[in-house]
Design an enzyme around this catalytic site. Structure first.
Site, PDB file in Angstrom:
ATOM      1  N   CYS A  93       0.781  -1.144   0.234  1.00  0.00           N
ATOM      2  CA  CYS A  93       0.075  -0.115  -0.014  1.00  0.00           C
ATOM      3  C   CYS A  93       0.715   1.426  -0.028  1.00  0.00           C
ATOM      4  CB  CYS A  93      -1.169  -0.059   1.233  1.00  0.00           C
ATOM      5  SG  CYS A  93      -2.481   0.934   0.782  1.00  0.00           S
ATOM      6  N   HIS A 145      -3.304  -4.951   0.554  1.00  0.00           N
ATOM      7  CA  HIS A 145      -2.867  -5.465   2.063  1.00  0.00           C
ATOM      8  C   HIS A 145      -3.032  -7.057   2.099  1.00  0.00           C
ATOM      9  CE1 HIS A 145      -2.420  -1.688   3.938  1.00  0.00           C
ATOM     10  NE2 HIS A 145      -3.412  -1.150   3.528  1.00  0.00           N
ATOM     11  N   GLU A 162      -1.255  -9.066   3.958  1.00  0.00           N
ATOM     12  CA  GLU A 162      -1.063  -9.605   5.069  1.00  0.00           C
ATOM     13  C   GLU A 162      -2.258  -9.922   5.819  1.00  0.00           C
ATOM     14  OE1 GLU A 162      -0.810  -6.452   4.110  1.00  0.00           O
ATOM     15  OE2 GLU A 162      -1.198  -4.877   5.793  1.00  0.00           O
TER      16      GLU A 162
HETATM   17  N1  GLN Z   1      -2.086   6.728   2.820  1.00  0.00           N
HETATM   18  C1  GLN Z   1      -2.150   6.056   1.735  1.00  0.00           C
HETATM   19  C2  GLN Z   1      -3.523   6.170   1.123  1.00  0.00           C
HETATM   20  O1  GLN Z   1      -4.497   6.524   1.746  1.00  0.00           O
HETATM   21  C3  GLN Z   1      -1.793   4.658   2.025  1.00  0.00           C
HETATM   22  C4  GLN Z   1      -2.706   3.946   3.112  1.00  0.00           C
HETATM   23  C5  GLN Z   1      -2.353   2.610   3.198  1.00  0.00           C
HETATM   24  O2  GLN Z   1      -1.066   2.267   3.400  1.00  0.00           O
HETATM   25  N2  GLN Z   1      -2.922   1.758   3.796  1.00  0.00           N
HETATM   26  O3  GLN Z   1      -3.721   5.896  -0.107  1.00  0.00           O
END
Ligand code: GLN
Length: 543
Positions: free
Chosen positions: A380, A506, A508
């Site tokens: 992400c 994500h 994970e």
């Molecule tokens: N802050 C970034 C976004 O909002 C990444 C979010 C994250 O890593 N979950 O896109």
């Protein structure tokens, strides 16, 4: 109709109530029962989505886009079932529903009160997950008895037994038996007080799970059984385990599943522990060391990265390796690199996050990994950092950035998509939950997954900016997975690097102890290869 197990906690928080509940869930599954789990959280936030990771630890995302308590991650990893947003309810969400009903006039002019309206809504939440597809629902109540906010929840679960019938409900209370004094005596008093408190709310526990550093003696268990008025065999000891995955075996030896089934008058086939035993054997045998640097922003609280850490461990189990995590503060990366540090790291993870602090450090880590061919997985925000790094230092896009941190960036290689621009509410408005991605044949990511289409969970607002895709690709970046409509880039990688891979998702959240997530599995695989080849090199230099 499913049977219900309610798990409450006493004495102190962070007792491992969630792990106890998860372990019991697994044991019941191993007896052939269909199990689901749920967490009731007494805090007022509607969900943990708006909370700082320091407050709450990781926000666990479900397939249907629920932003939930991190205990749901334990539940999914242990019972190996995908849960939903219904598997987590907070005081805030319960009041929100009751107040919305009140505004609609659903209460027909009645005074709306904690009892019965809030307690009824809590019971409705429990019933919502009690479908025909499950035999047992395990509901964990967050917080500890004695908290002010927990009272409506205790009242609701007390009433639940009356509604559902006494043979359909089992109450388990998890407490702490501390070691005190120079003689290291184990003390039962906190447990007695905690059970008294629970009883004063009308709940007599059927089972008491005592957490302790060292095993409890039979005498002490008898004492607790007498004082708290539970059967001898209903005092279950959860002494500290070597690793969390051993817990189901420990609790089974202590008879937790047997006594819970007795209370619920459930008969099942004999338990088949073989698979879980072999998992625990694999965990114990995983001893080859491998060092993974986790470039985080919230590293003072490792729970902020709970699922990432578990995924790395699972990947280690797969390779027979013990993953040692090097917690690296993102803001310090540039300084550490200038001092020539970070040399003994076999691989890196750049996890998700919000806010600008540490972003430049994550970019520096991505560059260090790229230049030195260190395996690196970006998640992400990690994908954002790796894209910006590549744009600035390989594609020559000076000043490239994410508009999350620099709205006027010359090269906004990471940007908000149109559908996110209008949003002003912070809660529940990100791109959340499971989305498909189509993988590009022949890429590492495609090879890693071994499937052409994959689904992963998301939680973010910002995306790889499609306007820059061709320029970055011309410079050598490989977009190895895109959304089915090809609008969004979901995975990136480099062809001439052992493993420099990032995903907008994500992954994970989907790793399991006996089924390491492919992206983590191959990161750790590449890290082990790098370590082995460096060891070989240093051996030949010495000879
Ligand atoms: N802050 C970034 C976004 O909002 C990444 C979010 C994250 O890593 N979950 O896109």
């Amino acid at each position: 109709m499913p049977k219900h197990i309610f798990v409450t906690g006493g004495v102190v928080s962070s007792l491992g109530k969630g792990l106890t509940a998860s372990s019991l869930g697994r044991l019941l599954k191993m007896r052939g029962l269909r199990v689901t789990m749920q967490k009731l959280d007494p805090y007022i936030n509607v969900d943990p989505g708006t909370m700082n990771p320091y407050e709450h630890g990781e926000v666990f995302v479900t397939d249907d886009g629920g932003e939930t308590d991190l205990d749901l991650g334990h539940y999914e990893r242990f019972i190996d079932e995908s849960l939903t947003r219904s598997s987590n309810a907070t005081t805030g969400s319960i009041y929100q529903a009751v107040l919305a009903a009140e505004r609609k006039g659903d209460y027909l002019g009645k005074t709306v009160q904690v009892i019965p309206h809030i307690t009824d809504e809590i019971k409705r939440r429990i019933e919502r997950v009690s479908t025909d597809d499950v035999d047992v629902v395990i509901t964990e109540v967050g917080g500890t008895v004695g908290d002010i906010e927990i009272l409506p929840f205790l009242e609701a679960i007390r009433q639940f037994k009356k509604d559902a019938g006494r043979d359909n409900v089992c109450y388990i209370h998890v407490t702490l038996v501390p070691f005190i004094g120079p003689a290291g005596e184990q003390k039962t008093k906190p447990t007695q007080h905690s059970v008294t408190e629970l009883r004063s709310r009308g709940i007599q526990p059927d089972v008491i799970v005592c957490r302790s550093e060292q095993p409890l003696s039979a005498d002490l268990k008898r004492k607790i059984s007498n004082l708290c008025d539970v059967d001898d065999n209903a005092v279950v000891n959860a002494a500290d385990a070597r690793n969390i995955y051993e817990l189901p075996l420990i609790l089974h030896d202590e008879g937790l599943d047997t006594v819970a089934l007795d209370v619920l008058r459930l008969e099942t086939p004999d338990i088949d522990l073989a698979e879980w035993q072999s998992l625990v054997d694999t965990v114990e045998a995983a001893t080859r060391p491998v060092r993974i640097g986790l470039i985080g922003k919230y590293i003072q609280l490792p729970d902020a990265y709970l699922s990432v850490v578990e995924s790395l461990k699972h990947a280690g189990f797969h390779h027979g390796a013990r993953v040692e995590i090097d917690w690296i503060q993102a803001e310090e990366v540039e300084g550490l690199l200038a001092q020539g540090r970070l040399t003994d790291i076999d691989g890196l993870v750049i996890p998700g996050g919000f806010g600008s602090r540490g972003f430049e450090g994550k970019i520096a880590a991505a560059g260090h990994a790229r230049e030195n061919k260190i395996p690196c997985l970006g998640l992400c925000l990690g994908l954002h950092a790796m894209t910006v790094e590549f744009a600035r230092h390989v594609a020559g896009l000076e000043g490239a950035n994410s508009t999350e941190f620099e709205t006027t960036s010359r090269h906004p290689v990471i940007d908000l998509m149109n559908d996110q621009r209008e949003i002003t509410d912070l809660g529940g408005t990100m791109r959340l939950g499971a989305y498909y991605a189509v993988l590009t044949p022949g890429t590492k990511v495609h090879h890693t997954y071994g499937e052409p289409v994959v689904s992963e969970r998301h939680r973010h607002r910002y995306e790889f900016n499609p306007a820059y895709r061709s320029r970055l690709e011309e410079a050598g970046l490989v977009c190895s997975g895109v959304s089915p409509d090809r609008r969004l880039v979901e995975f990136i990688e480099l062809a001439d690097h052992p493993y420099w891979v990032a995903t907008q998702a994500h992954p994970e959240f989907k790793s399991r102890p006996d089924r390491a997530h492919p992206l983590f599995r191959d990161l750790v695989g590449a890290a082990l290869e790098r370590r082995a080849s460096l060891e070989k090199e240093s051996l030949s230099v010495r000879q």
